[in-house]
Design a protein around this motif. Structure first.
Motif, mmCIF file in Angstrom:
data_model
loop_
_atom_site.group_PDB
_atom_site.id
_atom_site.type_symbol
_atom_site.label_atom_id
_atom_site.label_comp_id
_atom_site.label_asym_id
_atom_site.label_seq_id
_atom_site.Cartn_x
_atom_site.Cartn_y
_atom_site.Cartn_z
ATOM 1 N N ALA A 460 0.832 -1.203 0.000
ATOM 2 C CA ALA A 460 0.000 0.000 0.000
ATOM 3 C C ALA A 460 0.869 1.257 0.000
ATOM 4 C CB ALA A 460 -0.934 -0.012 1.210
ATOM 5 N N VAL A 461 1.934 1.243 0.777
ATOM 6 C CA VAL A 461 2.852 2.387 0.808
ATOM 7 C C VAL A 461 3.517 2.578 -0.552
ATOM 8 C CG1 VAL A 461 5.078 3.144 1.754
ATOM 9 C CG2 VAL A 461 3.251 2.386 3.285
ATOM 10 N N TRP A 462 3.863 1.488 -1.209
ATOM 11 C CA TRP A 462 4.428 1.570 -2.565
ATOM 12 C C TRP A 462 3.440 2.245 -3.514
ATOM 13 C CZ3 TRP A 462 5.032 -3.300 -6.124
ATOM 14 C CH2 TRP A 462 5.654 -2.929 -7.326
ATOM 15 N N ALA A 463 2.184 1.842 -3.437
ATOM 16 C CA ALA A 463 1.167 2.436 -4.306
ATOM 17 C C ALA A 463 0.992 3.924 -4.020
ATOM 18 C CB ALA A 463 -0.157 1.698 -4.127
ATOM 19 N N LEU A 464 0.963 4.287 -2.748
ATOM 20 C CA LEU A 464 0.789 5.695 -2.380
ATOM 21 C C LEU A 464 1.973 6.530 -2.866
ATOM 22 C CD1 LEU A 464 -0.535 5.170 1.244
ATOM 23 C CD2 LEU A 464 -1.872 5.991 -0.710
ATOM 24 N N GLY A 465 3.188 6.002 -2.693
ATOM 25 C CA GLY A 465 4.357 6.719 -3.183
ATOM 26 C C GLY A 465 4.325 6.906 -4.689
ATOM 27 N N THR A 466 3.807 5.898 -5.400
ATOM 28 C CA THR A 466 3.693 5.999 -6.858
ATOM 29 C C THR A 466 2.710 7.099 -7.255
ATOM 30 O OG1 THR A 466 4.207 3.637 -7.064
ATOM 31 C CG2 THR A 466 3.193 4.705 -8.966
ATOM 32 N N CYS A 467 1.619 7.214 -6.518
ATOM 33 C CA CYS A 467 0.661 8.297 -6.789
ATOM 34 C C CYS A 467 1.314 9.662 -6.598
ATOM 35 C CB CYS A 467 -0.551 8.173 -5.870
ATOM 36 S SG CYS A 467 -1.693 6.865 -6.309
ATOM 37 N N VAL A 468 2.087 9.794 -5.521
ATOM 38 C CA VAL A 468 2.745 11.071 -5.257
ATOM 39 C C VAL A 468 3.753 11.392 -6.357
ATOM 40 C CG1 VAL A 468 4.267 12.331 -3.673
ATOM 41 C CG2 VAL A 468 2.443 10.872 -2.761
ATOM 42 N N GLY A 469 4.566 10.405 -6.715
ATOM 43 C CA GLY A 469 5.690 10.667 -7.606
ATOM 44 C C GLY A 469 5.379 10.697 -9.074
ATOM 45 N N ARG A 470 4.299 10.032 -9.502
ATOM 46 C CA ARG A 470 4.071 9.885 -10.941
ATOM 47 C C ARG A 470 2.746 10.443 -11.449
ATOM 48 N NH1 ARG A 470 7.638 6.013 -13.468
ATOM 49 N NH2 ARG A 470 8.929 4.968 -11.918
ATOM 50 N N SER A 471 1.703 10.446 -10.629
ATOM 51 C CA SER A 471 0.409 10.890 -11.129
ATOM 52 C C SER A 471 0.411 12.393 -11.389
ATOM 53 C CB SER A 471 -0.698 10.548 -10.123
ATOM 54 O OG SER A 471 -1.952 11.016 -10.600
ATOM 55 N N ARG A 472 -0.287 12.793 -12.439
ATOM 56 C CA ARG A 472 -0.437 14.211 -12.733
ATOM 57 C C ARG A 472 -1.687 14.797 -12.074
ATOM 58 N NH1 ARG A 472 0.822 12.059 -17.762
ATOM 59 N NH2 ARG A 472 -1.353 12.228 -18.422
ATOM 60 N N ARG A 473 -2.469 13.957 -11.429
ATOM 61 C CA ARG A 473 -3.702 14.437 -10.808
ATOM 62 C C ARG A 473 -3.396 15.008 -9.429
ATOM 63 N NH1 ARG A 473 -5.569 9.059 -12.727
ATOM 64 N NH2 ARG A 473 -6.565 9.402 -14.748
ATOM 65 N N ARG A 474 -3.619 16.300 -9.270
ATOM 66 C CA ARG A 474 -3.254 16.976 -8.033
ATOM 67 C C ARG A 474 -3.987 16.382 -6.837
ATOM 68 N NH1 ARG A 474 1.075 19.955 -7.653
ATOM 69 N NH2 ARG A 474 0.077 21.355 -6.161
ATOM 70 N N GLY A 475 -5.244 16.011 -7.043
ATOM 71 C CA GLY A 475 -6.011 15.442 -5.944
ATOM 72 C C GLY A 475 -5.418 14.138 -5.457
ATOM 73 N N PHE A 476 -4.987 13.285 -6.394
ATOM 74 C CA PHE A 476 -4.351 12.017 -6.021
ATOM 75 C C PHE A 476 -3.048 12.274 -5.274
ATOM 76 C CE2 PHE A 476 -5.971 8.099 -8.360
ATOM 77 C CZ PHE A 476 -7.275 8.576 -8.375
ATOM 78 N N GLN A 477 -2.265 13.214 -5.766
ATOM 79 C CA GLN A 477 -0.989 13.518 -5.129
ATOM 80 C C GLN A 477 -1.193 13.953 -3.675
ATOM 81 O OE1 GLN A 477 1.013 16.517 -7.457
ATOM 82 N NE2 GLN A 477 0.704 15.396 -9.359
ATOM 83 N N ALA A 478 -2.119 14.884 -3.469
ATOM 84 C CA ALA A 478 -2.334 15.422 -2.126
ATOM 85 C C ALA A 478 -2.852 14.348 -1.171
ATOM 86 C CB ALA A 478 -3.315 16.597 -2.193
ATOM 87 N N TRP A 479 -3.825 13.566 -1.634
ATOM 88 C CA TRP A 479 -4.371 12.492 -0.795
ATOM 89 C C TRP A 479 -3.294 11.472 -0.462
ATOM 90 C CZ3 TRP A 479 -4.504 7.500 -2.993
ATOM 91 C CH2 TRP A 479 -4.966 6.499 -2.129
ATOM 92 N N ALA A 480 -2.562 11.040 -1.480
ATOM 93 C CA ALA A 480 -1.560 9.994 -1.280
ATOM 94 C C ALA A 480 -0.425 10.471 -0.383
ATOM 95 C CB ALA A 480 -1.008 9.533 -2.633
#
Length: 730
Positions: A460-480
């Motif tokens: 789960a932590v791996w997935a959250l870090g991936t959202c922060v580091g790679r997603s362009r969606r600001r909402g995903f980044q902030a939540w993750a």
């Protein structure tokens, strides 16, 4: 270029369409031109036009084209990131000639990218041949006779700085009560797709709050050239309030200036050059007071404004399309002469000279396995097995997949919806009291335990870090980012090496975007030290591993250290990762030279014979990921071969010679037993296959764009070769 699934309604003269994110479409376009009656290719380059990282897909086109290419560079970055620099260096090398539109771009190209001056042509942005006319006739046409008019035109987006002009208008209208500001142009199509008309609407509300609605007019549409020249003719001033200094070229500025308009502009590069020597007025970025002062000054000084217009119109005669076309023709002829002696032959490409095909990315089974709660764990053949419910492990894997597909340019509303479902599952799984994730959820939406496995925490932590580091969606980044910080400490407190490794991968992904976060960085260093200590304690000359048993998801341990060592510039950590992964490769190689993952019926214990069956998809994916990471670090062909060997296990290059993935559904079978395939298509195996495919597609894009002298992965596996780029090159 098609950046929409259904393409566009092009006019008849368009002969060929390229799907933006389909790298094979670029190669097909090259073949189409190679066999057409074409003398020269004129390539217009902007980083945002083409698919791949940094627009790298266009390099695949350039490698296959056999015709002289003259590339016009609309942007020349003086401070590119690593990917942009790599793309530009390859682009300039593969182009026969290069065209820039400003002296600043020419100097930057030669100094920053060491391009020979003899290869570069400086050709101004072309403009229409519009007559120099009095504004009164045009103003009458638009019903603004007797009023002072300022104009801004072009595709509307936040980087245009329109809001700073609006804030200047209250000061202007106190001096010129009849002043009107025309904003001409539709909102940028990509912005409309992602945000709708939010920016335009915000500007309209700002005008209302400022009490200037009588002085602002929006024309929300594209206009034909003759209409545009009429709008320019009706204006007393043209304003370009852009916010990005590195804007190398502005076609709207060139049009307005060349048509004899007085210009007020922020000092981006093109404006600095074009408006020098009092040919226009420059104001600081984001400075409404300065914009107001200059508007008032120019509108109050007819003589100065007319002199500025006269100077601009005179200089603009050298920018007419007819003149520009003559210079382009000379560049085209020079390109033909250069290529006459070294023209590439139209040769058939053998498999050794082109990448092997990869299967199509089919998400049908993934969508079938996903409902409103998340992805279901297991399947009976291809039918979701509701009895088994859901788990955090699989929803974390699924979330990572959606982010990787987004990064590959395969984003869509359907993919966004899936990503939101998986993110919501992780959010619900997190137990605020224990700061750990629950893992198993029944189909009745009841948790089957209050505390999940250590592996599920790390994944789960791996997935959250991936959202922060790679997603362009600001909402995903902030939540993750918020949830990542809460969940990471629990991973460090476990005794599971795989949890440490998975969490370390999450830390690496997180730091891609948040590299200044010292707390997270230090946690990553401690996790890496834990793995290194294990290795130092257990490893011997013939047992290069972290434990006395190589069990499951093995390559993730090596993978985490390879990435951490590179990130922290620690050669020893990197070498432990590479050494252990080489040892694992040897253990997982069959006598026939095929990938043979360690079987789960006994694993591989020190001093004992390793288990051959049952072989699991998760092992193939772990090796694909780790081998690609190793290849990225040291560029040894051996690692590229290993990635292909592990992926080919899915395609049938395995002990039974049977495909493990289902091309019709996009699912993956649950394992390879001694005599048969387990034909259930569960979430873990399906996601292992889809994640492997996404990573192989990324590798293919990188190899196609940034050509390397690598042996084809169809050749027999050999020993690792010495890297020609240095042991720890990035």
């Amino acid at each position: 270029m098609d950046d929409l699934a259904d393409g566009y309604n092009y006019p008849p003269e368009v002969r060929f369409q390229i799907i933006e994110q389909d790298i094979d479409a670029y190669r097909r376009a090259a073949d189409f031109l190679n066999f057409s009656n074409v003398d020269v290719v004129s390539l217009q380059h902007e980083f945002g036009i083409y698919g791949g990282l940094g627009g790298s897909h266009i390099l695949a086109f350039l490698r296959d084209i056999r015709i002289p290419v003259v590339t016009t560079l609309h942007t020349v970055l003086s401070d590119p990131d690593a990917t942009q620099r790599r793309v530009m260096e390859q682009l300039t090398e593969l182009s026969t000639r290069l065209v820039v539109m400003t002296e600043r771009s020419r100097v930057t190209l030669c100094k920053t990218y060491t391009v020979p001056e003899s290869k570069v042509d400086l050709i101004a942005h072309g403009i229409p041949d519009a007559p120099y006319a009095d504004t009164s006739g045009f103003k009458k046409h638009f019903g603004v006779e007797g009023r002072q008019v300022a104009l801004t035109f072009g595709l509307l987006s936040p980087n245009k700085g329109i809001e700073y002009v609006l804030r200047s208008i209250p000061d202007v209208v106190r001096e010129f009560p009849d002043f009107i500001y025309l904003i001409l142009g539709a909102t940028h199509p990509s912005l409309v797709r992602s945000e709708g008309e939010r920016y335009r609407i915000s500007l309209e509300r700002m005008a209302k709050e400022l009490g200037i609605t009588r002085h602002v007019s929006f024309y929300n549409r594209f206009v034909e050239l003759h209409e545009l020249t009429e709008f320019i003719g009706a204006s007393d001033l043209y304003i370009t309030p852009y916010l990005n200094e590195a804007q190398a070229v502005s076609g709207t500025l060139a049009y307005a200036f060349g048509c004899g308009q007085a210009v007020i502009s922020t000092p981006y590069w093109h404006a600095q050059e074009l408006l020098a020597d009092d040919r226009g007025v420059l104001v600081p970025f984001a400075d409404s007071d300065a914009i107001a002062r200059e508007i008032i000054s120019l509108l109050g000084d007819d003589r100065r404004r007319r002199a500025m217009r006269d100077h601009a119109y005179e200089m603009g005669r050298d920018m007419l399309w007819s003149h520009v076309a003559e210079i382009y023709l000379r560049s085209f002829h020079d390109a033909q002469a250069k290529r006459a002696n070294d023209r590439k032959p139209l040769a058939m490409r053998t498999l050794d000279e082109q990448p092997l095909d990869l299967p199509h990315m089919n998400l049908e089974h993934l969508q079938r396995m996903t409902d409103s709660a998340g992805i279901i764990q297991h399947a009976s053949f291809s039918i979701p097995n509701h009895h088994e419910g859901y788990c955090t492990d699989d929803n974390a894997r699924a979330l990572i997949l959606t982010v990787l597909l987004e990064e590959l340019g395969k984003d869509s509303q359907e993919l966004h919806s899936l990503a939101s479902t998986y993110a919501a599952f992780l959010n619900y799984a997190f137990n605020e009291r224990s700061r750990r994730f629950r893992n198993f959820l029944g189909f009745d939406r009841r948790w089957l335990e209050e505390d999940g496995s250590d592996d599920s925490q790390g994944r789960a932590v791996w997935a959250l870090g991936t959202c922060v580091g790679r997603s362009r969606r600001r909402g995903f980044q902030a939540w993750a980012m918020e949830l990542f910080s809460k969940a990471l400490p629990a991973c460090e407190s476990t005794t599971s090496p795989r949890t440490w490794a998975l969490a370390l991968l999450g830390v690496h992904e997180y730091l891609r975007r948040m590299s200044g976060d010292r707390v997270i960085g230090q946690t990553g260093e401690r996790l890496a030290e834990k793995l290194v200590d294990l290795y130092d304690h257990v490893a011997t000359e013939d047992w290069c591993w972290f434990e006395d048993v190589a069990s499951y998801n093995n390559a993730k341990l090596s993978h985490a250290l390879i990435l951490n060592g590179r990130w922290n510039d620690n050669p020893r950590i990197t070498e432990i990762g590479l050494e252990s992964l080489r040892w694992l490769c040897a253990k997982q190689l069959s006598p026939e030279g095929r990938f043979r993952p360690i079987g789960c019926n006994g694993f591989c214990r020190q001093g004992e014979t390793l288990a051959v069956y049952d072989q699991q998809a998760i092992e193939a994916h772990a090796m694909v990921s780790a081998a690609i990471a190793a290849f990225d670090v040291v560029k040894e062909p051996f690692w590229c071969e290993q990635a292909h060997l592990a992926f080919d296990w899915f395609l049938g290059r395995n002990d039974l010679g049977l495909p493990i993935y289902n091309a019709m559904t996009g699912g993956c079978y649950d394992g390879l037993a001694e005599h048969q395939v387990n034909e259930n298509q569960g979430a873990e195996s399906t996601l292992a296959y889809l994640l492997s495919l996404a990573e192989m597609q990324r590798l293919e894009v990188s190899l196609a764009a940034f050509k390397s002298s690598l042996p084809n992965p169809t050749t027999k596996l050999g020993q690792p070769k010495e890297s020609t780029t240095g042991a720890y090159a990035t």
